[in-house]
Design a protein around this motif. Structure first.
Motif, PDB file in Angstrom:
ATOM      1  N   SER A  82       0.828  -1.204   0.000  1.00 38.06           N
ATOM      2  CA  SER A  82       0.000   0.000   0.000  1.00 38.06           C
ATOM      3  C   SER A  82       0.866   1.258   0.000  1.00 38.06           C
ATOM      4  O   SER A  82       0.586   2.210  -0.735  1.00 38.06           O
ATOM      5  N   LEU A  83       1.909   1.261   0.816  1.00 39.70           N
ATOM      6  CA  LEU A  83       2.792   2.432   0.874  1.00 39.70           C
ATOM      7  C   LEU A  83       3.508   2.671  -0.453  1.00 39.70           C
ATOM      8  O   LEU A  83       3.724   3.808  -0.855  1.00 39.70           O
ATOM      9  N   GLN A  84       3.872   1.585  -1.127  1.00 40.16           N
ATOM     10  CA  GLN A  84       4.555   1.700  -2.420  1.00 40.16           C
ATOM     11  C   GLN A  84       3.572   1.881  -3.576  1.00 40.16           C
ATOM     12  O   GLN A  84       3.986   2.042  -4.718  1.00 40.16           O
ATOM     13  N   GLN A  85       2.285   1.845  -3.284  1.00 41.79           N
ATOM     14  CA  GLN A  85       1.210   1.980  -4.280  1.00 41.79           C
ATOM     15  C   GLN A  85       1.404   1.019  -5.461  1.00 41.79           C
ATOM     16  O   GLN A  85       1.392   1.418  -6.625  1.00 41.79           O
ATOM     17  N   LEU A  86       1.561  -0.260  -5.137  1.00 43.50           N
ATOM     18  CA  LEU A  86       1.762  -1.275  -6.165  1.00 43.50           C
ATOM     19  C   LEU A  86       0.458  -1.748  -6.788  1.00 43.50           C
ATOM     20  O   LEU A  86       0.464  -2.322  -7.869  1.00 43.50           O
ATOM     21  N   ASN A  87      -0.650  -1.522  -6.100  1.00 44.28           N
ATOM     22  CA  ASN A  87      -1.949  -1.904  -6.658  1.00 44.28           C
ATOM     23  C   ASN A  87      -2.371  -0.893  -7.712  1.00 44.28           C
ATOM     24  O   ASN A  87      -2.024   0.283  -7.632  1.00 44.28           O
ATOM     25  N   PRO A  88      -3.173  -1.332  -8.682  1.00 49.23           N
ATOM     26  CA  PRO A  88      -3.665  -0.402  -9.701  1.00 49.23           C
ATOM     27  C   PRO A  88      -4.540   0.696  -9.066  1.00 49.23           C
ATOM     28  O   PRO A  88      -5.185   0.456  -8.045  1.00 49.23           O
ATOM     29  N   PRO A  89      -4.575   1.877  -9.656  1.00 54.03           N
ATOM     30  CA  PRO A  89      -5.398   2.966  -9.116  1.00 54.03           C
ATOM     31  C   PRO A  89      -6.867   2.575  -8.952  1.00 54.03           C
ATOM     32  O   PRO A  89      -7.516   2.979  -7.994  1.00 54.03           O
ATOM     33  N   ARG A  90      -7.400   1.777  -9.870  1.00 53.20           N
ATOM     34  CA  ARG A  90      -8.791   1.343  -9.782  1.00 53.20           C
ATOM     35  C   ARG A  90      -9.026   0.548  -8.494  1.00 53.20           C
ATOM     36  O   ARG A  90     -10.046   0.695  -7.834  1.00 53.20           O
TER      37      ARG A  90
END
Length: 168
Positions: A82-90
């Motif tokens: 989550s901190l690295q924002q590895l999930n797609p924006p959607r």
């Protein structure tokens, strides 16, 4: 992780591993232990789906003879992701929307009370769905079971009222 004796207790009690099997992990290490080890050995970018496959039920930690806190380690990996924002924006937008919805229990109960009977009616004949637009990651490889038609709270209230109505 170094305390693991590879007994397989976590595998035998993990509902995800029981449902999907070892090949779904795409690594030498399957199950809860593989969900922690694989992202650490390769990278979180390459295997970020593994920590998210966990239901956080805690059975793996309960049965581990080496007392390895697998749910805590998986939660830490999810936090790093989550901190690295590895999930797609959607995905992130969907989680934020879900968090807002959960913060309003009445609205959540109202919407699930509307949606569940519709899904139950649509999936009644077959008992499951082959395709669902918002669950395509799941329905690409397996069927999505149709809900019963009532929410947990509706079923609970109904059971409670039946118990009160019974003569003693």
């Amino acid at each position: 992780m170094l305390d693991c004796i590879r007994c397989g207790a976590c595998l035998n009690h993990c509902p995800i591993y029981v449902a999907v099997g070892g090949h779904a992990y795409g690594s030498v290490y399957p199950g809860p232990m593989g969900s922690v080890l694989t992202p650490l050995l390769t990278s979180l970018e390459q295997s970020n789906a593994l920590p998210n496959a966990c239901t956080s039920c805690g059975r793996c930690a309960e049965v581990c003879p080496a007392n390895i806190p697998l749910p805590d380690l998986l939660r830490d990996l999810r936090q790093q992701e989550s901190l690295q924002q590895l999930n797609p924006p959607r995905w992130r937008r969907g989680l934020r929307l879900h968090a807002r919805l959960l913060a309003r229990p009445r609205l959540y109960r109202f919407l699930t009370g509307l949606l569940l009977p519709v899904l139950a009616r649509l999936g009644r004949r077959r008992g499951s769905f082959r395709r669902l637009p918002w669950a395509s990651g799941w329905t690409t490889h397996r069927d999505f079971p149709a809900p019963e038609g009532r929410t947990f709270m509706q079923q609970y209230q109904r059971r409670k009222s039946r118990a009160r109505a019974r003569p003693r």
